[in-house]
Design a protein around this motif. Structure first.
Motif, mmCIF file in Angstrom:
data_model
loop_
_atom_site.group_PDB
_atom_site.id
_atom_site.type_symbol
_atom_site.label_atom_id
_atom_site.label_comp_id
_atom_site.label_asym_id
_atom_site.label_seq_id
_atom_site.Cartn_x
_atom_site.Cartn_y
_atom_site.Cartn_z
ATOM 1 N N PHE A 231 0.809 -1.217 0.000
ATOM 2 C CA PHE A 231 0.000 0.000 0.000
ATOM 3 C C PHE A 231 0.842 1.267 0.000
ATOM 4 C CE2 PHE A 231 0.734 -1.130 4.429
ATOM 5 C CZ PHE A 231 1.098 0.070 5.012
ATOM 6 N N GLY A 232 2.156 1.145 -0.071
ATOM 7 C CA GLY A 232 2.988 2.345 -0.072
ATOM 8 C C GLY A 232 3.214 2.845 1.341
ATOM 9 N N VAL A 233 2.915 4.121 1.565
ATOM 10 C CA VAL A 233 3.162 4.747 2.863
ATOM 11 C C VAL A 233 1.889 5.409 3.358
ATOM 12 C CG1 VAL A 233 4.420 6.607 4.035
ATOM 13 C CG2 VAL A 233 5.615 5.127 2.434
ATOM 14 N N SER A 234 1.648 5.308 4.664
ATOM 15 C CA SER A 234 0.501 5.988 5.261
ATOM 16 C C SER A 234 0.984 6.804 6.450
ATOM 17 C CB SER A 234 -0.550 4.960 5.714
ATOM 18 O OG SER A 234 -1.677 5.606 6.270
ATOM 19 N N HIS A 235 0.331 7.937 6.692
ATOM 20 C CA HIS A 235 0.690 8.817 7.805
ATOM 21 C C HIS A 235 -0.465 8.904 8.801
ATOM 22 C CE1 HIS A 235 4.317 10.271 5.752
ATOM 23 N NE2 HIS A 235 3.576 10.301 4.658
ATOM 24 N N GLY A 236 -0.136 8.804 10.076
ATOM 25 C CA GLY A 236 -1.144 9.004 11.113
ATOM 26 C C GLY A 236 -1.919 7.751 11.453
ATOM 27 N N LYS A 237 -2.747 7.249 10.501
ATOM 28 C CA LYS A 237 -3.596 6.092 10.801
ATOM 29 C C LYS A 237 -3.953 5.351 9.528
ATOM 30 C CE LYS A 237 -7.941 6.660 12.194
ATOM 31 N NZ LYS A 237 -9.093 6.971 13.075
ATOM 32 N N ILE A 238 -4.063 4.022 9.657
ATOM 33 C CA ILE A 238 -4.527 3.208 8.544
ATOM 34 C C ILE A 238 -5.319 2.032 9.125
ATOM 35 C CG2 ILE A 238 -2.361 1.892 8.464
ATOM 36 C CD1 ILE A 238 -2.796 1.650 5.419
ATOM 37 N N ILE A 239 -6.441 1.694 8.483
ATOM 38 C CA ILE A 239 -7.331 0.649 8.990
ATOM 39 C C ILE A 239 -7.449 -0.467 7.961
ATOM 40 C CG2 ILE A 239 -9.650 0.127 9.869
ATOM 41 C CD1 ILE A 239 -9.966 3.089 10.527
ATOM 42 N N PHE A 240 -7.354 -1.697 8.445
ATOM 43 C CA PHE A 240 -7.498 -2.870 7.588
ATOM 44 C C PHE A 240 -8.626 -3.761 8.102
ATOM 45 C CE2 PHE A 240 -3.016 -1.769 7.064
ATOM 46 C CZ PHE A 240 -2.868 -1.820 5.680
ATOM 47 N N LYS A 241 -9.355 -4.335 7.180
ATOM 48 C CA LYS A 241 -10.299 -5.409 7.484
ATOM 49 C C LYS A 241 -9.534 -6.719 7.356
ATOM 50 C CE LYS A 241 -14.651 -6.972 7.994
ATOM 51 N NZ LYS A 241 -15.560 -6.604 9.079
ATOM 52 N N MET A 242 -9.726 -7.631 8.307
ATOM 53 C CA MET A 242 -9.035 -8.913 8.253
ATOM 54 C C MET A 242 -10.022 -9.986 7.801
ATOM 55 S SD MET A 242 -6.497 -10.653 11.055
ATOM 56 C CE MET A 242 -7.741 -11.295 12.176
ATOM 57 N N GLU A 243 -9.784 -10.562 6.629
ATOM 58 C CA GLU A 243 -10.706 -11.522 6.038
ATOM 59 C C GLU A 243 -10.005 -12.863 5.836
ATOM 60 O OE1 GLU A 243 -11.847 -9.415 2.527
ATOM 61 O OE2 GLU A 243 -13.414 -8.298 3.558
ATOM 62 N N GLU A 244 -10.686 -13.939 6.215
ATOM 63 C CA GLU A 244 -10.087 -15.272 6.140
ATOM 64 C C GLU A 244 -10.318 -15.905 4.775
ATOM 65 O OE1 GLU A 244 -9.805 -19.365 8.830
ATOM 66 O OE2 GLU A 244 -11.360 -17.873 9.257
ATOM 67 N N SER A 245 -9.315 -16.644 4.315
ATOM 68 C CA SER A 245 -9.422 -17.422 3.089
ATOM 69 C C SER A 245 -8.685 -18.739 3.299
ATOM 70 C CB SER A 245 -8.820 -16.661 1.902
ATOM 71 O OG SER A 245 -7.410 -16.667 1.994
ATOM 72 N N THR A 246 -8.648 -19.563 2.274
ATOM 73 C CA THR A 246 -7.954 -20.848 2.390
ATOM 74 C C THR A 246 -6.452 -20.663 2.571
ATOM 75 O OG1 THR A 246 -7.833 -20.962 -0.029
ATOM 76 C CG2 THR A 246 -9.688 -22.087 1.046
ATOM 77 N N LYS A 247 -5.914 -19.540 2.122
ATOM 78 C CA LYS A 247 -4.481 -19.294 2.217
ATOM 79 C C LYS A 247 -4.070 -18.628 3.529
ATOM 80 C CE LYS A 247 -3.706 -18.909 -2.780
ATOM 81 N NZ LYS A 247 -3.186 -18.049 -3.864
ATOM 82 N N GLY A 248 -5.034 -18.125 4.269
ATOM 83 C CA GLY A 248 -4.731 -17.441 5.515
ATOM 84 C C GLY A 248 -5.684 -16.288 5.725
ATOM 85 N N PHE A 249 -5.173 -15.204 6.299
ATOM 86 C CA PHE A 249 -5.984 -14.013 6.558
ATOM 87 C C PHE A 249 -5.432 -12.850 5.741
ATOM 88 C CE2 PHE A 249 -6.646 -16.709 10.187
ATOM 89 C CZ PHE A 249 -7.985 -16.543 10.506
#
Length: 254
Positions: A231-249
Motif C-alpha cells: 500500500f505504499g506509505v501511510s501517515h497518522g492512521k490506517i485501517i485494515f479489514k481482516m478476512e479469512e481465506s484458504t491461504k490465511g488471513f
C-alpha cells in the motif's frame, strides 16, 4: 516453542473473545437505562483482575452534550478512557443483580433477572476467563513492546526507530468488526514493514501460565499467514479489514 508472537495471540483469541463480547452484548439488551440525552449507550465489560472475574457497565456519553465534551477533553489530556461513568454488577440481599452506579439509573428489570444472571455466571465461570483472560491480561516482552488483551480488542504497542528518531506505534485489533487499526505520529511513515513488525512482537513462553500455553498450542489458526497488501506509505492512521481465506488471513485496506 520458546516464544509466541502477537500474530499468534490475535489469531488464537479472536473467536473466543468474540463469543465473550456477544454475551456481554446480550447483557446490554437485558438492561434498561433512564431516558437521558447525555447517554448514547451502555456497554458491559469484564474487568482485568488478578483475583476473580468481575463485570462492569460503562456509559457511553453523546459527544455533542456537555458530558460528551468533558469526556473528549479527559481523553485528550489523560489518554484512552473507556468511560467517565462506570458501574459494577453486584447482587443485593434479595439475590437480585443491579448496577452499582450513583449518577445514571441503570436497571435490570425483574423479568430479565434470570436470563441476565445465567449469562453473567456463564461469563465469570468460564474457564478461559478465569485462567487465561483474567489471570494475566498483559503480555509484556520488554519495556518497549506490550500487548494488552481485552474482551473487545487487543492492543499492541511497540517502538519503531528511524535514523532520526523513535516513534510509538499502536495496533488495535477490534474483535467485533474484525479490523486492525495502526496509528502513529503523522511524521512517521507506516509501511508494510511496520505492520509486519506489529505481528512479530515476541512473547516469551515463560510469561504465560500452563493453561495459556495449552490454549495457544491447541489453536488451529495461530500459525496461519496474515497476508499484508502493498500500500505504499501511510501517515497518522490506517485501517485494515481482516478476512479469512484458504491461504490465511488477508488484510484489506478500508
Amino acid at each position: 516453542m520458546n516464544n509466541y508472537n502477537s500474530k499468534q495471540i490475535i489469531l488464537s483469541l479472536k473467536d473466543k473473545l468474540k463469543q465473550l463480547e456477544e454475551k456481554l452484548k446480550d447483557l446490554s439488551s437485558l438492561t434498561q437505562i433512564e431516558e437521558n440525552k447525555n447517554v448514547k449507550s451502555i456497554k458491559y465489560r469484564i474487568a482485568s483482575s488478578f483475583t476473580k472475574p468481575e463485570v462492569f457497565c460503562d456509559i457511553n456519553y453523546n459527544d455533542t452534550t456537555f458530558c460528551g465534551k468533558v469526556r473528549r477533553l479527559k481523553t485528550f489530556f489523560n489518554g484512552n478512557l473507556d468511560s467517565i461513568e462506570t458501574g459494577k454488577v453486584v447482587r443485593d440481599n434479595s439475590d437480585r443483580m443491579y448496577i452499582m452506579n450513583k449518577k445514571i439509573d441503570i436497571v435490570i428489570p425483574d423479568n430479565n433477572q434470570n436470563m441476565f444472571q445465567d449469562i453473567y455466571h456463564n461469563l465469570v465461570d468460564d474457564e478461559f476467563v478465569r485462567r487465561f483472560f483474567i489471570n494475566n491480561p498483559l503480555y509484556s516482552y520488554s519495556a518497549n513492546d506490550n500487548i494488552d488483551v481485552y474482551s473487545d480488542r487487543i492492543i499492541m504497542e511497540f517502538i519503531e526507530r528511524t535514523s532520526q528518531s523513535s516513534y510509538i506505534v499502536y495496533a488495535v485489533y477490534n474483535v467485533m468488526d474484525n479490523t486492525i487499526t495502526f496509528s502513529a505520529p503523522k511524521s512517521f511513515n507506516i509501511t508494510n514493514e511496520t505492520i509486519e513488525n506489529a505481528f512479530n512482537i515476541p512473547i516469551p513462553k515463560d510469561n504465560l501460565n500452563e493453561y495459556q500455553q495449552n490454549f495457544l498450542n491447541l489453536s488451529n489458526t495461530k500459525d496461519k499467514k496474515i497476508i499484508i497488501p502493498e500500500f505504499g506509505v501511510s501517515h497518522g492512521k490506517i485501517i485494515f479489514k481482516m478476512e479469512e481465506s484458504t491461504k490465511g488471513f488477508y488484510l484489506t485496506k478500508k
